[in-house]
Design a protein around this motif. Structure first.
Motif, PDB file in Angstrom:
ATOM      1  N   GLN A 199       0.764 -10.682   0.093  1.00  0.00           N
ATOM      2  CA  GLN A 199       1.351  -9.412  -0.315  1.00  0.00           C
ATOM      3  C   GLN A 199       0.222  -8.532  -0.835  1.00  0.00           C
ATOM      4  OE1 GLN A 199       4.571  -8.309  -0.026  1.00  0.00           O
ATOM      5  NE2 GLN A 199       4.947 -10.191   1.133  1.00  0.00           N
ATOM      6  N   LEU A 200       0.111  -7.330  -0.306  1.00  0.00           N
ATOM      7  CA  LEU A 200      -1.012  -6.459  -0.630  1.00  0.00           C
ATOM      8  C   LEU A 200      -0.523  -5.205  -1.333  1.00  0.00           C
ATOM      9  CD1 LEU A 200      -2.934  -6.606   2.769  1.00  0.00           C
ATOM     10  CD2 LEU A 200      -3.322  -8.009   0.753  1.00  0.00           C
ATOM     11  N   PRO A 201      -1.276  -4.729  -2.293  1.00  0.00           N
ATOM     12  CA  PRO A 201      -0.951  -3.406  -2.852  1.00  0.00           C
ATOM     13  C   PRO A 201      -1.245  -2.333  -1.820  1.00  0.00           C
ATOM     14  CG  PRO A 201      -3.046  -4.207  -3.710  1.00  0.00           C
ATOM     15  CD  PRO A 201      -2.463  -5.339  -2.909  1.00  0.00           C
ATOM     16  N   ASN A 202      -0.431  -1.316  -1.781  1.00  0.00           N
ATOM     17  CA  ASN A 202      -0.662  -0.218  -0.847  1.00  0.00           C
ATOM     18  C   ASN A 202      -1.897   0.578  -1.256  1.00  0.00           C
ATOM     19  OD1 ASN A 202       1.512  -0.660   0.902  1.00  0.00           O
ATOM     20  ND2 ASN A 202       2.921   0.364  -0.505  1.00  0.00           N
ATOM     21  N   SER A 220      -0.829   5.859  -0.296  1.00  0.00           N
ATOM     22  CA  SER A 220       0.261   5.339   0.523  1.00  0.00           C
ATOM     23  C   SER A 220       1.597   5.880   0.058  1.00  0.00           C
ATOM     24  CB  SER A 220       0.235   3.811   0.488  1.00  0.00           C
ATOM     25  OG  SER A 220       1.196   3.281   1.349  1.00  0.00           O
ATOM     26  N   ASN A 262       5.583  -2.309  -0.959  1.00  0.00           N
ATOM     27  CA  ASN A 262       4.356  -3.069  -0.805  1.00  0.00           C
ATOM     28  C   ASN A 262       4.074  -3.325   0.673  1.00  0.00           C
ATOM     29  OD1 ASN A 262       3.978  -3.377  -3.648  1.00  0.00           O
ATOM     30  ND2 ASN A 262       5.541  -4.981  -3.624  1.00  0.00           N
ATOM     31  N   SER A 263       2.855  -3.730   0.947  1.00  0.00           N
ATOM     32  CA  SER A 263       2.469  -4.104   2.301  1.00  0.00           C
ATOM     33  C   SER A 263       2.247  -5.613   2.349  1.00  0.00           C
ATOM     34  CB  SER A 263       1.184  -3.375   2.714  1.00  0.00           C
ATOM     35  OG  SER A 263       1.390  -1.986   2.731  1.00  0.00           O
ATOM     36  N   SER A 264       2.279  -6.167   3.553  1.00  0.00           N
ATOM     37  CA  SER A 264       2.037  -7.603   3.710  1.00  0.00           C
ATOM     38  C   SER A 264       1.116  -7.842   4.889  1.00  0.00           C
ATOM     39  CB  SER A 264       3.358  -8.359   3.896  1.00  0.00           C
ATOM     40  OG  SER A 264       3.985  -7.977   5.110  1.00  0.00           O
ATOM     41  N   TYR A 286      -9.883   0.287   3.873  1.00  0.00           N
ATOM     42  CA  TYR A 286      -9.123  -0.587   2.969  1.00  0.00           C
ATOM     43  C   TYR A 286      -8.563  -1.787   3.731  1.00  0.00           C
ATOM     44  CZ  TYR A 286      -5.260  -2.210   0.051  1.00  0.00           C
ATOM     45  OH  TYR A 286      -4.386  -2.997  -0.670  1.00  0.00           O
ATOM     46  N   GLN A 326      -9.309  -5.952   3.387  1.00  0.00           N
ATOM     47  CA  GLN A 326      -8.252  -6.941   3.157  1.00  0.00           C
ATOM     48  C   GLN A 326      -8.247  -8.003   4.252  1.00  0.00           C
ATOM     49  OE1 GLN A 326      -6.498  -6.989   0.347  1.00  0.00           O
ATOM     50  NE2 GLN A 326      -7.567  -5.128  -0.307  1.00  0.00           N
TER      51      GLN A 326
END
Length: 583
Positions: free
Chosen positions: A228-231, A235, A259-261, A343, A347
């Motif tokens: 799970q990644l912070p936007n 964003s 959130n992003s994944s 970014y 990641q």
């Protein structure tokens, strides 16, 4: 002089529009299957009759009522967007509303559908341009069946320009495989000429599905990472989320997470790789896309982990805020513009490093299911035949106190291999290339040149060799006729007797990384060198902390894993007391 600029006839405009979307059997399958997925289908059946130019796609999605069916094939009609603002928050696979309409200009189109909860199903045939030709009630389970017949029948030149039937079927298979990887929970049945061609069973994760598509890859060859990644800072905003469409049929599809994944499946470099970079795949929000920047990031992350001219197996699926993507760059929606690309590259690199590391998350634990094996293991723990002393002295106490998932040095075989124990079995670690991996990453992180006095004298260097040494930072100057003095060297070479030979090796070409590999290889402990237990343990600890511990910088595997479950099978430890003795 008469004007030569004229508006195109309507039928020509329709053919051009259709050509942007529908250009092959595979493109028809892609468009219809994406509609099924947008409708929430969990089971999709694709039937093809290529010689008859006929395709049928059946699904168990939410279906359509009569009003929607009448409107479905008109120009640019869709339930997925309402205004231009919606183009910046696309959450569905389709949104242009032109696929079915384009099909009506190139083929005969028929749709059978029944909405979930509806009492009646309907069959509608469409004419050129999407007008309704025939409507009748039909018996059908909830879902939709779309049949496309006589594809390109009104445009014979298109049929003649297409590849052979075998090539088109291969493209159809590749299209379905790509979509299945993005949606592993779907059940697929593919038929060709009324015979089952292939099936894809649903899986909990993409990593579990991949062996169905690449049969030569085993489940144990893959490592899967979900994050799970912070936007990014620019964003999705709360205001943008509030503007998302909530149409009754696509509400679940359009629901957006703040959130992003990241879902990553990689082939472990010591076990599987390919001759071509054809299995570096990137998907974003449910669709396979072409993103050269992200693909190059993946290849770079695997640099110095694979043998020469070999490429990784890697599938990356990003689920990110729709306002970060511009889907409108290509008619097929495969080429996109992605905001905050740097970014996402960072990641992805971190995720690949995590997947390739050796940690408690990817050390397999042995699982004994029989009561006898559990009793036997308990008895072994109490037995007196363990070669380790029960009261180790102070020098070995620190070595033997290890966490359940770390490696413990046990012995050295042929002064080459370190026997290491962990909770799930044992490993053989090749000491030279394990040390080479440690030194290489240290050199990459801290490439230092130190002065030497007296200087090292080299003889008869060519201009290319001289240029190469200067390129990697060595201070070299003429010292006489055909003589050169080297006044600084890489730190690992300072204690070596063969320093001059090592510098000559560096002069034969390559970039800085090539030089770092050469220095690491020459400086690493040689096979045939005896090591005590403390030295072996230090090497194991340092090696486990490297970013890519599975292979050396040349791509050779560093360790051989012998899991406890495999050892138990080999020694037939699932015996039953008494029966195994013939009682």
């Amino acid at each position: 002089m008469a004007s030569t600029i004229q508006a195109l006839p309507t039928e020509v405009v329709y053919l051009i529009t259709a050509g942007e979307v529908i250009d092959s059997l595979a493109s028809v399958v892609r468009e219809l299957v994406e509609n099924s997925l947008d409708a929430g289908a969990t089971r999709i059946v694709v039937s093809l009759w290529p010689q008859q130019w006929r395709i049928r796609v059946a699904d168990n999605g939410c279906g359509m009522n009569l009003d929607d069916l009448k409107q479905a094939a008109t120009a640019h009609s869709t339930s997925k967007i309402r205004s231009s603002a919606d183009l910046w928050k696309i959450n569905s696979l389709g949104f242009r509303g032109e696929a079915l309409h384009s099909l009506t200009t190139l083929a005969d189109l028929e749709i059978l559908s029944r909405p979930v909860g509806g009492k009646l199903g309907w069959r509608i045939s469409y004419g050129n341009g999407g007008e309704v030709v025939q409507v009748e009630v039909t018996a059908i389970a909830p879902g939709t069946v779309v049949t496309v017949s006589n594809l390109f029948g009104n445009c014979s030149s298109r049929r003649q320009g297409l590849p052979t039937t075998a090539q088109q079927m291969k493209a159809v298979q590749a299209t379905i495989h790509q979509i299945a990887l993005c949606h592993p929970h779907i059940t697929w049945q593919i038929w060709q000429n009324d015979r089952q061609w292939f099936t894809i069973s649903p899986a909990r994760t993409t990593g579990q599905l991949l062996p169905q598509i690449l049969p030569q890859v085993r489940q144990g060859d893959l490592q899967e990472v979900k994050l799970q990644l912070p936007n990014p800072l620019n964003s999705y905003t709360e205001d943008a989320m509030n503007r998302v469409s909530t149409d009754s049929c696509t509400d679940a599809i359009n629901r957006v997470s703040p959130n992003s994944s990241l879902n990553l499946v990689v082939g472990l470099p010591d076990r599987c790789h390919r001759h071509r970079p054809d299995w570096v795949r990137v998907a974003i929000n449910g669709r396979m896309v072409k993103t050269p920047e992200l693909e190059q990031t993946i290849l770079s992350a695997f640099h110095r982990t694979l043998p020469r001219d070999r490429y990784p197996i890697c599938f990356l699926h990003l689920a990110i805020s729709p306002d970060q993507i511009n889907w409108n760059r290509n008619p097929a929606k495969t080429e996109i513009y992605l905001n905050e690309i740097i970014y996402w590259q960072e990641q992805i690199t971190q995720a690949i490093n995590q997947a390739l590391s050796i940690s408690s998350n990817n050390l397999k634990e042995a699982v004994h299911t029989t009561r006898v094996s559990k009793l036997l293991k308990a008895a072994e723990a109490k037995g007196g035949y363990n070669f380790n002393p029960k009261t180790p002295n102070s020098s070995t106490d620190a070595i033997n106190r290890v966490s359940p998932n770390s490696l413990k040095a046990v012995a050295q075989v042929s002064n080459t291999y370190i026997v290491a124990e962990h909770s799930g079995g044992m490993w053989l670690v090749e000491q030279h290339i394990a040390h080479e991996r440690v030194l290489y990453e240290q050199l990459c992180d801290d490439w230092q040149l130190i002065p030497v006095e007296p200087p090292i004298i080299l003889y008869q260097l060519s201009p290319a060799q001289l240029s190469q040494l200067q390129r990697i930072g060595l201070d070299i100057e003429p010292f006489g006729e055909q003589l050169w003095a080297v006044r600084n060297i890489p730190t690992p070479l300072q204690q070596r007797d063969d320093c001059a030979e090592a510098i000559l090796e560096l002069s034969w070409g390559g970039d800085l990384q090539t030089a770092q590999v050469a220095v690491a290889c020459r400086s690493a402990i040689r096979n045939g060198t005896p090591m005590n237990q403390e030295e072996m343990q230090i090497l194991l600890d340092n090696w486990q902390r490297t970013r890519n511990p599975r292979t050396c910088p040349h791509g050779r595997p560093i360790y051989l894993s012998l899991e406890e479950s495999a050892l138990a099978r080999f020694f037939r430890r699932n015996w039953v007391i008494g029966k195994s003795h013939g009682i």
